[in-house]
Design a protein around this motif. Structure first.
Motif: not given
Length: 89
Positions: A25-41, A43-52
């Motif tokens: 309820s406090d919004g804390q994420k102890s030990g959990s992962f941050v996830r983001e989902t993308y839909r890209l071409s 080439g753009a997907a490779r670049e986004k992964a490199r950025e991460w």
């Protein structure tokens, strides 16, 4: 009921459940992962992964491509999810 048939005390479990609910309820994420989902071409997907991987190095943040798939009928479009730890502690 004899002492051998009594239920074990559940106070420790109650405290842990209450603590987890409070963190959630406090919004804390102890030990959990941050996830983001993308839909890209592709080439753009490779670049986004490199950025991460550049921003959050794998050794410190356990950064990885959690899942990916080529979308059918979408040309070279890829849907993928990147995952990392929130901090490098």
């Amino acid at each position: 009921m004899s002492r051998y048939q009594q239920r074990p005390p559940l106070e420790g479990l109650r405290r842990e459940i209450a603590r987890a609910r409070k963190e959630k309820s406090d919004g804390q994420k102890s030990g959990s992962f941050v996830r983001e989902t993308y839909r890209l071409s592709r080439g753009a997907a490779r670049e986004k992964a490199r950025e991460w991987f550049s921003a959050w190095p794998k050794a410190a943040y356990w950064t990885e491509v959690e899942s990916w798939r080529a979308l059918p009928g979408e040309g070279d479009e890829i849907e993928f999810t990147m995952r990392r730890l929130p901090t490098a502690d």
